[in-house]
Design an enzyme around this catalytic site. Structure first.
Site, PDB file in Angstrom:
ATOM      1  N   LYS A  15       0.870  -1.486   0.078  1.00  0.00           N
ATOM      2  CA  LYS A  15      -0.301  -0.123   0.177  1.00  0.00           C
ATOM      3  C   LYS A  15       1.087   1.170  -0.294  1.00  0.00           C
ATOM      4  O   LYS A  15       0.550   2.471  -0.677  1.00  0.00           O
ATOM      5  CB  LYS A  15      -0.852  -0.043   0.979  1.00  0.00           C
ATOM      6  CG  LYS A  15      -1.842   1.498   1.467  1.00  0.00           C
ATOM      7  CD  LYS A  15      -2.732   1.220   2.453  1.00  0.00           C
ATOM      8  CE  LYS A  15      -2.173   1.979   4.289  1.00  0.00           C
ATOM      9  NZ  LYS A  15      -1.933   2.523   4.352  1.00  0.00           N
ATOM     10  N   ASN A  16       1.479   0.991   0.837  1.00  0.00           N
ATOM     11  CA  ASN A  16       2.262   2.546   1.078  1.00  0.00           C
ATOM     12  C   ASN A  16       3.456   2.462   0.022  1.00  0.00           C
ATOM     13  O   ASN A  16       4.049   3.798  -0.163  1.00  0.00           O
ATOM     14  CB  ASN A  16       3.032   2.552   2.380  1.00  0.00           C
ATOM     15  CG  ASN A  16       2.606   2.691   3.452  1.00  0.00           C
ATOM     16  OD1 ASN A  16       1.607   2.881   3.056  1.00  0.00           O
ATOM     17  ND2 ASN A  16       2.904   2.637   5.003  1.00  0.00           N
ATOM     18  N   CYS A  58      -4.984  12.425  13.142  1.00  0.00           N
ATOM     19  CA  CYS A  58      -5.375  11.328  13.125  1.00  0.00           C
ATOM     20  C   CYS A  58      -5.657  10.661  14.291  1.00  0.00           C
ATOM     21  O   CYS A  58      -4.571  10.721  14.812  1.00  0.00           O
ATOM     22  CB  CYS A  58      -4.903  10.575  11.087  1.00  0.00           C
ATOM     23  SG  CYS A  58      -3.507   9.243  11.883  1.00  0.00           S
ATOM     24  N   ARG A  87       0.642  14.408  13.712  1.00  0.00           N
ATOM     25  CA  ARG A  87       1.423  14.136  12.465  1.00  0.00           C
ATOM     26  C   ARG A  87       1.658  15.494  11.543  1.00  0.00           C
ATOM     27  O   ARG A  87       0.722  15.534  10.541  1.00  0.00           O
ATOM     28  CB  ARG A  87       0.924  13.398  11.371  1.00  0.00           C
ATOM     29  CG  ARG A  87       0.339  11.495  12.128  1.00  0.00           C
ATOM     30  CD  ARG A  87      -0.558  11.078  11.384  1.00  0.00           C
ATOM     31  NE  ARG A  87       0.338  10.409  10.290  1.00  0.00           N
ATOM     32  CZ  ARG A  87       0.102   9.391   9.616  1.00  0.00           C
ATOM     33  NH1 ARG A  87      -1.271   8.749   9.625  1.00  0.00           N
ATOM     34  NH2 ARG A  87       0.778   9.004   8.244  1.00  0.00           N
ATOM     35  N   ASP A  89       4.541   0.057  12.704  1.00  0.00           N
ATOM     36  CA  ASP A  89       3.112  -0.313  11.122  1.00  0.00           C
ATOM     37  C   ASP A  89       3.252  -1.254  11.851  1.00  0.00           C
ATOM     38  O   ASP A  89       2.256  -2.257  11.491  1.00  0.00           O
ATOM     39  CB  ASP A  89       2.938  -0.158  10.166  1.00  0.00           C
ATOM     40  CG  ASP A  89       3.377   1.516   9.542  1.00  0.00           C
ATOM     41  OD1 ASP A  89       3.166   2.486   9.898  1.00  0.00           O
ATOM     42  OD2 ASP A  89       3.578   1.318   8.034  1.00  0.00           O
ATOM     43  N   ARG A 130      -8.990   0.037   4.239  1.00  0.00           N
ATOM     44  CA  ARG A 130      -7.612   0.969   3.687  1.00  0.00           C
ATOM     45  C   ARG A 130      -7.121  -0.245   3.616  1.00  0.00           C
ATOM     46  O   ARG A 130      -5.802   0.912   2.454  1.00  0.00           O
ATOM     47  CB  ARG A 130      -8.151   1.502   5.133  1.00  0.00           C
ATOM     48  CG  ARG A 130      -8.660   2.554   5.221  1.00  0.00           C
ATOM     49  CD  ARG A 130      -8.651   4.114   5.691  1.00  0.00           C
ATOM     50  NE  ARG A 130      -7.581   4.341   5.286  1.00  0.00           N
ATOM     51  CZ  ARG A 130      -6.387   5.258   6.219  1.00  0.00           C
ATOM     52  NH1 ARG A 130      -6.566   5.198   7.946  1.00  0.00           N
ATOM     53  NH2 ARG A 130      -5.230   5.630   5.719  1.00  0.00           N
TER      54      ARG A 130
HETATM   55  C1  EPZ Z   1       4.260   6.778   6.665  1.00  0.00           C
HETATM   56  O1  EPZ Z   1       3.287   7.718   7.082  1.00  0.00           O
HETATM   57  C2  EPZ Z   1       3.203   5.552   6.582  1.00  0.00           C
HETATM   58  N1  EPZ Z   1       2.190   5.939   5.015  1.00  0.00           N
HETATM   59  C3  EPZ Z   1       2.614   5.522   7.238  1.00  0.00           C
HETATM   60  O2  EPZ Z   1       2.152   3.981   7.284  1.00  0.00           O
HETATM   61  C4  EPZ Z   1       3.936   4.736   9.097  1.00  0.00           C
HETATM   62  O3  EPZ Z   1       3.541   5.197   9.928  1.00  0.00           O
HETATM   63  C5  EPZ Z   1       4.772   5.775   8.923  1.00  0.00           C
HETATM   64  O4  EPZ Z   1       5.250   6.389   6.834  1.00  0.00           O
HETATM   65  C6  EPZ Z   1       6.207   6.051   9.423  1.00  0.00           C
HETATM   66  O5  EPZ Z   1       6.993   4.200   9.037  1.00  0.00           O
HETATM   67  C7  EPZ Z   1       1.910   6.195   4.417  1.00  0.00           C
HETATM   68  O6  EPZ Z   1       3.672   5.082   3.137  1.00  0.00           O
HETATM   69  C8  EPZ Z   1       1.095   6.257   3.200  1.00  0.00           C
HETATM   70  P1  EPZ Z   1       6.477  10.064   8.559  1.00  0.00           P
HETATM   71  P2  EPZ Z   1       4.148   9.555   6.989  1.00  0.00           P
HETATM   72  O7  EPZ Z   1       6.311  10.979   8.158  1.00  0.00           O
HETATM   73  O8  EPZ Z   1       4.575   9.118   6.258  1.00  0.00           O
HETATM   74  C9  EPZ Z   1       7.151  13.275  12.200  1.00  0.00           C
HETATM   75  C10 EPZ Z   1       0.138   2.873   8.054  1.00  0.00           C
HETATM   76  O9  EPZ Z   1      -0.437   1.856   8.670  1.00  0.00           O
HETATM   77  N2  EPZ Z   1       6.998  14.248  11.176  1.00  0.00           N
HETATM   78  O10 EPZ Z   1       7.561   9.066   8.185  1.00  0.00           O
HETATM   79  O11 EPZ Z   1       3.032  10.607   7.526  1.00  0.00           O
HETATM   80  C11 EPZ Z   1       6.019  12.301  11.754  1.00  0.00           C
HETATM   81  O12 EPZ Z   1       4.334  12.760  12.897  1.00  0.00           O
HETATM   82  C12 EPZ Z   1       1.079   4.084   7.655  1.00  0.00           C
HETATM   83  O13 EPZ Z   1       0.001   2.130   6.978  1.00  0.00           O
HETATM   84  C13 EPZ Z   1       6.972  15.371  11.080  1.00  0.00           C
HETATM   85  O14 EPZ Z   1       7.141  16.053  12.550  1.00  0.00           O
HETATM   86  O15 EPZ Z   1       5.293   9.318   8.563  1.00  0.00           O
HETATM   87  C14 EPZ Z   1       6.000  10.740  13.088  1.00  0.00           C
HETATM   88  O16 EPZ Z   1       6.409  11.711  14.028  1.00  0.00           O
HETATM   89  C15 EPZ Z   1       0.102   5.447   9.079  1.00  0.00           C
HETATM   90  N3  EPZ Z   1       7.010  16.506  10.323  1.00  0.00           N
HETATM   91  C16 EPZ Z   1       7.416  10.945  11.740  1.00  0.00           C
HETATM   92  O17 EPZ Z   1       8.005  11.799  11.510  1.00  0.00           O
HETATM   93  C17 EPZ Z   1       6.348  15.596   9.502  1.00  0.00           C
HETATM   94  O18 EPZ Z   1       6.669  16.787   8.184  1.00  0.00           O
HETATM   95  C18 EPZ Z   1       7.392   9.850  11.212  1.00  0.00           C
HETATM   96  O19 EPZ Z   1       6.590  10.421  10.620  1.00  0.00           O
HETATM   97  C19 EPZ Z   1       6.187  15.032   8.466  1.00  0.00           C
HETATM   98  C20 EPZ Z   1       6.677  14.120   9.723  1.00  0.00           C
END
Ligand code: EPZ
Length: 445
Positions: free
Chosen positions: A37-38, A141, A146, A331, A423
């Site tokens: 998916k991701n 969420c 996030r 995840d 999803r």
């Molecule tokens: C991706 O989300 C995945 N989603 C998530 O999958 C996954 O849990 C996550 O990466 C971590 O591996 C998809 O690929 C569609 P991040 P993403 O930016 O990109 C912080 C699932 O169940 N952050 O790597 O949104 C954030 O809050 C899911 O399939 C900032 O602070 O995650 C978090 O603490 C849900 N500022 C950390 O970084 C930003 O601008 C990592 O989040 C962006 C992120």
């Protein structure tokens, strides 16, 4: 061995659907692993960068993928589907031909983006190709706040002006993006996607430091290279991109889903039995495989994928801390906690990526699990017996942790709010029934 499972059409995700699980069966047979998916979601977005057609194979039949198709169509993208029909054998998902010949709208509205966070990622390609984008902020969420600050910092480093107005990011780069030096303060999958998708069409060189190295990023980068992008350092923390003036069409197969693979490995570890995960990519799950082996689960990697066995031995407690790739994935944290509820002893599970990703704890407790939360750490004391109950899914991965526990519980577990599962898990009940689990979807009224 049981029969191979067959892909069906994506479930509609009816709000009232439930899944009934009668625990206790050992599982035996083959489960086909779907496309990730991701990886599929960003791969569906990058065709925005070219007027030519990008063909994606092995796209999982998921509600999120359907939702993203609708979002892209709103920008004027044409998507045609040619895949195996429901009931045809084989694990391959759908083939999508995606053509963004003409982009008719550079706005991604709130009602669409709020339903699926990944759709925010259209920001980078829209600015890169059209010089402007107006994309709704996705909002928080269930698993945390996030923010998207690092996405915006990356766009600014590439020369875009970004303002936030009435819940929308309005980004402009009328003379086009230019290469820049982006150094992320922390590892973010989404911000790395955003920076990469924008930098490939920027004028000049871009360096992205502290990039995420998740296999899904690598899959996207490899597809971008097929489209004519110049990217070095793929799979490492530093990406060097030389911008090109245009990209062309390409054909790409979505990588196998490592989170689905890890989930079914934990399912089989929990129930016991002998299950082959066909099409799995063990090289994307090394930390998870080591952890599961320490938990007493027998995992062998084969030409077909991975074979998971546990026959009679105890589940052993193992401590885990989530980390960006190649660490233990957030995840899979909920699923691993589900497994540890039946371990012979105490384990500690620390969540370092999202501040609120323990919503499954209360629901696992309804099945008899003994879990105590201490800040970002859950202490799980394994119990001899779980007992079926009504439980409610709160997010995608949390809900499947309840399926894992339900499969080992005595009696009947009824999982509500199944739309979370739809999803991200293709034909979960079909795949589990195919290896002997007693799992039935009950359609909502
Ligand atoms: C991706 O989300 C995945 N989603 C998530 O999958 C996954 O849990 C996550 O990466 C971590 O591996 C998809 O690929 C569609 P991040 P993403 O930016 O990109 C912080 C699932 O169940 N952050 O790597 O949104 C954030 O809050 C899911 O399939 C900032 O602070 O995650 C978090 O603490 C849900 N500022 C950390 O970084 C930003 O601008 C990592 O989040 C962006 C992120």
């Amino acid at each position: 061995m049981g029969l191979a499972t067959r892909p069906g059409p994506p479930k509609k995700g009816n709000l009232m659907d439930r899944i009934r699980i009668r625990g206790g069966n050992k599982l035996n047979g083959v489960i086909d692993i779907s496309g990730a998916k991701n990886a599929a979601l960003p791969l569906m977005i990058i065709p925005l960068l070219t007027p030519e057609t990008v063909t994606l194979h092995n796209v999982p039949r998921l509600v999120d993928a359907l939702r993203l198709q609708r979002i892209l169509q709103n920008h004027g993208v044409d998507i045609t589907t040619a895949g195996k029909r429901a009931g045809q054998a084989g694990g391959a998902g759908e083939t999508l031909r995606i053509s963004a010949k003409t982009i008719v709208d550079t706005t991604a509205p709130y009602d669409l983006v709020s339903k699926m966070r990944a759709s925010f990622w259209v920001l980078g390609p829209l600015i890169a190709r059209m010089g402007e984008a107006k994309v709704s902020l996705p909002g928080g969420c269930a698993i945390g706040t996030r923010p998207v600050d690092m996405h915006l910092q990356a766009m600014e480093k590439l020369g875009a002006e970004c303002v936030i107005d009435q819940g929308y990011v309005i980004a402009k780069a009328k003379k086009g993006l230019k290469g820049g030096h982006i150094s992320f303060a922390k590892v973010s999958v989404g911000a790395t996607h955003a920076a990469l998708m924008a930098a490939v069409l920027a004028h000049g060189e871009t360096i992205i430091e502290n990039a995420a190295t998740e296999p899904e990023i690598t899959d996207v980068a490899e597809c971008l290279v097929k489209m004519g992008a110049k990217i070095e350092g793929i799979g490492t923390r530093t990406l060097h991109i030389t911008g090109v003036t245009s990209l062309h069409g390409a054909e790409h197969t979505v990588i196998a889903d490592r989170i689905e693979t890890g989930t079914y490995a934990m399912v089989a570890g929990m129930t016991g039995g002998d299950v082959t995960l066909r099409g799995a990519r063990p090289d994307t799950l090394e930390d998870v495989i080591l952890t599961l082996r320490r938990a007493g689960i027998d995992i062998t990697t084969t030409n077909e994928g991975m074979r998971i066995k546990r026959n009679g031995s105890d589940i052993l407690p193992v401590d885990v801390t989530t980390d960006p790739y190649p660490g233990f994935p957030t995840d899979l944290q909920a699923q691993f906690m589900g497994l540890m509820t039946k371990a012979k002893g105490k384990s500690h599970i620390r969540e370092t990526i999202f501040e609120n990703r323990f919503m499954h704890v209360q629901e696992l407790a309804r099945l008899g699990a003994d879990i105590h939360l201490h800040g970002d750490m859950a202490e799980v004391r394994g119990v001899a017996k779980l007992t079926g109950a009504d439980v409610m899914a709160t997010d995608l991965r949390a809900s499947v942790s309840l399926v894992i526990a339900g499969l080992a519980a005595e009696g009947e577990t009824m999982l509500h709010r199944v739309y979370h599962l739809d999803r991200g898990f293709e034909d979960l009940e079909g795949k589990l029934s195919g290896v002997g689990a007693d799992v039935t979807r009950i359609a909502g009224a």
